[in-house]
Design a protein around this motif. Sequence first.
Motif, PDB file in Angstrom:
ATOM      1  N   HIS A  10       0.816  -1.216  -0.410  1.00  0.00           N
ATOM      2  CA  HIS A  10      -0.121  -0.340  -0.179  1.00  0.00           C
ATOM      3  C   HIS A  10       0.723   1.829  -0.252  1.00  0.00           C
ATOM      4  O   HIS A  10       1.656   1.486   1.374  1.00  0.00           O
ATOM      5  CB  HIS A  10      -0.645  -0.110   1.092  1.00  0.00           C
ATOM      6  CG  HIS A  10      -1.843   0.997   0.535  1.00  0.00           C
ATOM      7  ND1 HIS A  10      -3.020   1.165   0.047  1.00  0.00           N
ATOM      8  CD2 HIS A  10      -1.935   1.997   2.137  1.00  0.00           C
ATOM      9  CE1 HIS A  10      -3.520   2.626   1.024  1.00  0.00           C
ATOM     10  NE2 HIS A  10      -2.850   3.326   1.589  1.00  0.00           N
ATOM     11  N   SER A  11       0.541   1.710  -1.051  1.00  0.00           N
ATOM     12  CA  SER A  11       1.473   2.936  -1.250  1.00  0.00           C
ATOM     13  C   SER A  11       0.789   4.784  -1.569  1.00  0.00           C
ATOM     14  O   SER A  11       1.449   4.776  -2.987  1.00  0.00           O
ATOM     15  CB  SER A  11       3.201   2.723  -1.685  1.00  0.00           C
ATOM     16  OG  SER A  11       3.870   3.785  -1.572  1.00  0.00           O
ATOM     17  N   GLU A  12       0.274   4.894  -1.499  1.00  0.00           N
ATOM     18  CA  GLU A  12      -0.787   5.866  -2.647  1.00  0.00           C
ATOM     19  C   GLU A  12      -0.540   6.503  -2.445  1.00  0.00           C
ATOM     20  O   GLU A  12       0.426   7.392  -1.084  1.00  0.00           O
ATOM     21  CB  GLU A  12      -2.567   5.412  -1.523  1.00  0.00           C
ATOM     22  CG  GLU A  12      -3.144   4.107  -2.253  1.00  0.00           C
ATOM     23  CD  GLU A  12      -2.967   3.974  -4.059  1.00  0.00           C
ATOM     24  OE1 GLU A  12      -3.237   4.691  -4.385  1.00  0.00           O
ATOM     25  OE2 GLU A  12      -2.719   2.585  -3.758  1.00  0.00           O
ATOM     26  N   VAL A 109       3.913  11.750  -4.358  1.00  0.00           N
ATOM     27  CA  VAL A 109       4.474  10.754  -3.167  1.00  0.00           C
ATOM     28  C   VAL A 109       5.463  11.086  -2.318  1.00  0.00           C
ATOM     29  O   VAL A 109       6.377  11.372  -2.614  1.00  0.00           O
ATOM     30  CB  VAL A 109       5.542   9.692  -4.464  1.00  0.00           C
ATOM     31  CG1 VAL A 109       6.287   8.529  -3.739  1.00  0.00           C
ATOM     32  CG2 VAL A 109       4.647   8.786  -5.776  1.00  0.00           C
ATOM     33  N   SER A 110       4.867  11.282  -1.292  1.00  0.00           N
ATOM     34  CA  SER A 110       5.836  12.162   0.074  1.00  0.00           C
ATOM     35  C   SER A 110       6.796  10.881   0.068  1.00  0.00           C
ATOM     36  O   SER A 110       8.270  11.800   0.843  1.00  0.00           O
ATOM     37  CB  SER A 110       4.631  12.427   0.473  1.00  0.00           C
ATOM     38  OG  SER A 110       3.529  10.694   1.027  1.00  0.00           O
ATOM     39  N   ASP A 124       7.641  10.122 -11.810  1.00  0.00           N
ATOM     40  CA  ASP A 124       6.600   9.706 -10.418  1.00  0.00           C
ATOM     41  C   ASP A 124       6.306   8.875  -9.828  1.00  0.00           C
ATOM     42  O   ASP A 124       6.005   8.675  -9.022  1.00  0.00           O
ATOM     43  CB  ASP A 124       4.866  10.086 -11.734  1.00  0.00           C
ATOM     44  CG  ASP A 124       5.021  11.794 -12.169  1.00  0.00           C
ATOM     45  OD1 ASP A 124       6.269  12.475 -11.728  1.00  0.00           O
ATOM     46  OD2 ASP A 124       3.951  11.833 -12.744  1.00  0.00           O
ATOM     47  N   ALA A 125       6.803   7.526 -10.223  1.00  0.00           N
ATOM     48  CA  ALA A 125       6.638   6.371  -9.425  1.00  0.00           C
ATOM     49  C   ALA A 125       7.212   6.462  -7.797  1.00  0.00           C
ATOM     50  O   ALA A 125       7.233   6.301  -7.465  1.00  0.00           O
ATOM     51  CB  ALA A 125       7.116   5.269 -10.532  1.00  0.00           C
ATOM     52  N   ALA A 126       8.447   7.495  -8.120  1.00  0.00           N
ATOM     53  CA  ALA A 126       9.402   7.043  -7.473  1.00  0.00           C
ATOM     54  C   ALA A 126       9.345   8.184  -6.405  1.00  0.00           C
ATOM     55  O   ALA A 126       9.523   8.765  -5.839  1.00  0.00           O
ATOM     56  CB  ALA A 126      11.100   7.564  -7.681  1.00  0.00           C
ATOM     57  N   HIS A 127       9.117   9.696  -7.461  1.00  0.00           N
ATOM     58  CA  HIS A 127       9.169  11.305  -6.705  1.00  0.00           C
ATOM     59  C   HIS A 127       8.444  11.900  -7.458  1.00  0.00           C
ATOM     60  O   HIS A 127       8.299  13.266  -7.640  1.00  0.00           O
ATOM     61  CB  HIS A 127      10.069  11.474  -6.610  1.00  0.00           C
ATOM     62  CG  HIS A 127      10.974  11.366  -8.149  1.00  0.00           C
ATOM     63  ND1 HIS A 127      10.864  12.178  -9.444  1.00  0.00           N
ATOM     64  CD2 HIS A 127      11.978  10.683  -8.743  1.00  0.00           C
ATOM     65  CE1 HIS A 127      11.298  11.922 -10.009  1.00  0.00           C
ATOM     66  NE2 HIS A 127      12.186  11.361 -10.144  1.00  0.00           N
ATOM     67  N   ALA A 128       6.751  11.562  -7.513  1.00  0.00           N
ATOM     68  CA  ALA A 128       5.777  12.939  -7.701  1.00  0.00           C
ATOM     69  C   ALA A 128       5.934  13.882  -6.519  1.00  0.00           C
ATOM     70  O   ALA A 128       5.516  13.564  -6.173  1.00  0.00           O
ATOM     71  CB  ALA A 128       4.035  11.708  -8.369  1.00  0.00           C
ATOM     72  N   MET A 129       5.469  14.808  -7.435  1.00  0.00           N
ATOM     73  CA  MET A 129       4.991  16.153  -6.666  1.00  0.00           C
ATOM     74  C   MET A 129       4.148  16.751  -7.736  1.00  0.00           C
ATOM     75  O   MET A 129       3.382  17.106  -8.583  1.00  0.00           O
ATOM     76  CB  MET A 129       6.920  16.912  -6.004  1.00  0.00           C
ATOM     77  CG  MET A 129       7.386  17.486  -7.390  1.00  0.00           C
ATOM     78  SD  MET A 129       9.090  17.330  -7.458  1.00  0.00           S
ATOM     79  CE  MET A 129      10.128  16.073  -7.272  1.00  0.00           C
TER      80      MET A 129
END
Length: 216
Positions: A10-12, A109-110, A124-129
């Motif tokens: 779970h990593s929404e 993705v905090s 974005d999978a690693a660092h969406a902002m």
Amino acid sequence: SSVRRLEFGHSEPSFRGQAGWRFTVRRPAGLDDWTAFLGRGSAFLMLPISEDWAYYYADQSSDRAATDSAQGGVERLREHFADYAPPVCEVLARLGPADPIHFSAIEEVSRQCFGLGRVVLIGDAAHAMSPNMACGAAMAFEDALVLAEIVARAGSALEVVPEFAGRRSARVGRVRQQTDRRDRVRSLPPVVRDWLLGLMFSRLYAGNYQPLLALP
């Protein structure tokens, strides 16, 4: 990211308190450069992409993630930005009901994570902002280039993630930091925000982007 969910459970992404619209239509007369309008809790960005066309981004503060697709329609968009200065209304008048508009909650993705074991996450999978630095695609391209360089010479697959994270974390982290600062400035009372941006815009702009000219 399906891979992110499979690998890390779970990593929404988390909601940043904004909903955004993205679309393209023909350029209005006089639009020759990157142009932004700021309102109370909202913004409208115009960016020429050819002699005739421009890309547009608009957002508005929201206390909950957008779930109703009707909120993203052209009529709702015109309603939200009806009091903006020209040529915003002219641009929105050119949109027809059948013109595609991408509408979604602004999320991030905090917990930045570049991978684990043999699994590498990029973009974005690693660092969406928040998109206000307009660096999302650039960060993904840089991720891909750096990852390709590491994979081409890595002795073991297990060496890739630690080196990749080491190469990318500081640079991506700086973009995230600037993104958060810019969102905080935008949320200031309009009188304070407009005075501050008018006084320091050139210095702030250069300070945000100049360090990114160095190779990753």
